[in-house]
Design an enzyme around this catalytic site. Structure first.
Site, short mmCIF file in Angstrom:
data_model
loop_
_atom_site.label_atom_id
_atom_site.label_comp_id
_atom_site.label_asym_id
_atom_site.label_seq_id
_atom_site.Cartn_x
_atom_site.Cartn_y
_atom_site.Cartn_z
N LYS A 137 3.32 -5.09 7.69
CA LYS A 137 2.80 -3.72 7.54
C LYS A 137 1.28 -3.71 7.67
O LYS A 137 0.61 -4.61 7.15
CB LYS A 137 3.23 -3.18 6.17
CG LYS A 137 2.80 -1.75 5.90
CD LYS A 137 3.27 -1.30 4.51
CE LYS A 137 2.88 0.15 4.22
NZ LYS A 137 3.34 0.58 2.87
N SER A 157 5.92 4.65 2.65
CA SER A 157 4.93 4.48 3.67
C SER A 157 5.19 3.33 4.64
O SER A 157 4.55 3.28 5.70
CB SER A 157 3.56 4.27 3.01
OG SER A 157 3.53 3.10 2.25
N SER A 190 7.63 2.76 -1.40
CA SER A 190 7.23 2.63 0.01
C SER A 190 8.00 1.58 0.80
O SER A 190 7.93 1.59 2.03
CB SER A 190 5.73 2.32 0.09
OG SER A 190 4.98 3.51 -0.05
#
Lengths: 450, 450
Positions: B94, B169, B193
């Site tokens: 990420k 996210s 997330s």
């Protein structure tokens, strides 16, 4: 004629019976039959009555309860039950700590009429050790203030100079010890509430590692900072109290490598106060150290304590603000204006600073600095002068103690000697769990001081 | 012809190579010489390129770095060095996690041009396990949002329906796994997330016990809540990733006593979503439980996350507010208005609720509920309907995950089956340190589902 020792550590003029005898000596006398626990309770009750008009150290004196507990202690001892060094010894308890059947006023009109239904857990430990509770000592209103001169019961006065503060918030406990009313007392310490009055009154106040003594049954002020603070006239007595309450019987060295923190980097200090504290540390002081975050930690104390105290008082502030004194109300309301992100930053700073300090505590056993930067100021004074500079009294009193509260570390305040007839104090700060070592070291300093 | 299993767990149409093979199978093939780590890296790079216009899952694809790492992995294996099951396996990271030499954009214009000087510590663990990093996956702007459709790199789309969100996210990580671009990915999880996009995209997302995988080198959002979240297509693969990263090799039972939390007590849910999740738990579900503080914990999440996120973004918000998207800026600013005493109360609630939940986790190994209360909503939608009632999408997505973040507990999201062609998910919550047991149980549920 006074010996040099008397000059430095002498009790205040007229101090009572317990100012002249150690708890170990009392324990010996009790077991030898030279004195009874009833005699000790009566001595404490008598001193409390004699000093009350002068110091206002007590909120409640429990004559009946004390004599019953003393007789019970005597019966047990006669029957061969020995609860250890506190057995039959009078103890006073700060009036934010519940003692069953007695009022807990918290120094506040908000708590008027509140009678404790149960003993606080720390009080249960005292009773299990055979201690005799003689009453409840005065506290700064809701324990929120370091001066001890705001309380629904009126201000507590300093036994060394009755026009001066005893310090707070555990004002009555410190005054009662200094005046020889009781040999042992329980205070509390959030930002310095045991250490500051101990420093003002020339007695010993311990802030334990946060969480070690449970605060169940104690009126909270700021839960992440609140501790129960054992207090006594000497470090040796305080160690007996600590040991009895926690069953922490570890033997530790009486030696220590101490790093000195020059306190003027944190707050202006009165030179004679700082010099006396430093001299008292003597040979154990092996170097100077710096904790760069100390000033920020002082500010964080207001952020964290203010937020937590407001969270606890918000309903009372909205329903009956008039029941607070103006100063305490303003202080609480200011805490309510702190923002959440400031609180979050304070916690983040705490974590960073803790790691700096824990690194220092690898090289040194303890860090040392004065407990307070000045002599006990006059009652009701809110601006004082240090070296010609005006300082805010509340902030000054908390400046050197509150950083260690934020870090959750144990610290002890030990009398370092008199300056102008008023007590000064050395503060020793150690790693978590170092209370025995702190008190043993303080005991050694008290026994070897010139 | 689709088998029932395909209906419930089938990858999205057109899913790439890694959607059809397990990491264990890949590890076997590598060691048998049937495939090389270069082949796997090329497959990942090819799928990333093919899917990029559709999903926008990647922010940076590091072809050179991936091929070099793959060749290095091959040389080591040829020389008899075996780093375990991740050796030679492609992994995506990420874009809030530093990978040396690559940009860390955090999905934000504020981080433009920032090139990481060092690997994050979790990335070092990946490399030590022999994994091959193929690139950085898209994230909701500054990881502050559960939809994944606000990012300087544009929205990530759901492989099951490209007009819908991938969740956030860790949007790109979940989309890349579902589309078979990579077999493993690292996300992060503050309020959900990792779990929320896993639920939206039909993959597995683990939130570990807070503090277990260090976040050093990860752009912080709310430090007291931030975790690194291992993600994979299946629980079995996720467990290999977890084990390799943490060296937690504990063997645990694949059985568990699971208590069901009826989710509508916390937030309205789509009946088919809840039913599918509950059915998926099957026989392991032995009772229903209630956590009375869950609704309050949801509110506390905003208090704590909002305060901590504002503390981290305050300077950027004052110097260059225009570099945020409007929605994220508003969200951050709202967090800046939280008061310190509210934060303090949220921490106090957390402590109380944790003790309730830890008591429940004596009677049950895990608590279970859906990960999100609905199917992945359309892109850019901020109000949706559940059972006819309008709900706020951001709040809805976080409603069932964020309470466990506050409590610091580990939780895993496991795909529970498709409804209307879109993934649903079961969330299992365990006591601190139960990650192996959670993943082993999830693996069993995935292998025995009808």
């Amino acid at each position: 004629m006074q010996s040099p020792l008397d000059t430095r550590f002498g009790p205040p003029p007229g101090a009572g019976y317990f100012a002249h005898v150690s708890v170990a000596e009392l324990a010996g006398a009790l077991r030898a039959g030279r004195v009874s626990s009833r005699d000790l309770a009566k001595a404490a009750l008598g001193e409390a009555a004699r000093w009350q008009p002068v110091l206002n150290a007590f909120v409640t004196v429990d004559e009946t309860g004390a004599l019953e507990a003393a007789d019970q202690a005597a019966r047990e001892m006669a029957a061969g039950v020995d609860r250890g060094p506190l057995h039959g010894i009078p103890v006073a308890v700060k009036d934010v700590i519940d003692v069953r059947g007695l009022p807990t006023t918290s120094g506040s009109r908000h708590f008027a009429g509140h009678i404790a239904q149960e003993d606080a857990e720390c009080v249960r430990h005292l009773r299990a050790a055979g201690a005799v509770i003689v009453g409840k000592t005065n506290t700064h209103e809701v324990a929120n203030g370091p001066t001890g001169d705001r309380s629904v019961s009126g201000p507590t006065r300093n036994p060394y100079a009755t026009d001066r503060i005893a310090g707070g918030s555990s004002s009555g406990a410190a005054a009662a010890l200094a005046a020889g009313i009781v040999p042992l007392a329980l205070g509390t310490d959030t930002g310095g509430s045991a250490r500051i009055p101990a420093a003002c009154c020339g007695v010993v106040g311990l802030r334990p590692t946060h969480g070690t003594i449970t605060t169940a049954g104690v009126v909270p002020l700021a839960p992440s900072l609140d501790t129960v603070g054992p207090m006594a006239r000497t470090a040796a007595d305080c160690r007996l109290l600590w040991t009895a309450m926690t069953a922490d019987h570890r033997q530790t060295s009486a030696s220590a490598r101490i790093g000195w923190i020059p306190p003027d980097s944190v707050h202006p200090t009165t030179p004679a106060v700082t010099r006396t504290a430093r001299d008292f540390a003597g040979d154990l002081l092996i170097g100077e150290v710096s904790v760069p975050q100390l000033k920020e930690l002082r500010a964080s104390y207001r952020t964290i304590q203010g937020s937590e105290a407001y969270a606890l008082h918000a309903e009372r502030l909205s329903t009956a603000p008039e029941l607070y004194s103006e100063e305490v109300r303003d202080r609480l309301r200011a805490g309510g204006e702190v923002l959440g992100w400031e609180y979050a930053r304070a916690l983040e700073l705490r974590d960073r600073a803790r790691s700096t300090v824990m690194d220092l505590l690898q090289a040194y056993d303890f860090l040392a600095l004065p407990t307070i930067p000045m002599l006990a100021p006059p009652l009701d004074t809110r601006t004082d002068r240090i070296g010609g500079e005006p300082v805010e009294v509340n902030a000054a009193l908390l400046a050197l103690t509150s950083p260690w509260s934020i870090l959750g570390l144990p610290a002890v305040s030990v009398p370092a000697g008199l300056v102008d007839g008023l007590p000064t104090a050395l503060q020793l700060v150690g790693p978590p769990g170092s209370e025995q070592h702190l008190l043993t070291t303080a005991e050694r300093l008290q026994s070897t001081a010139p």
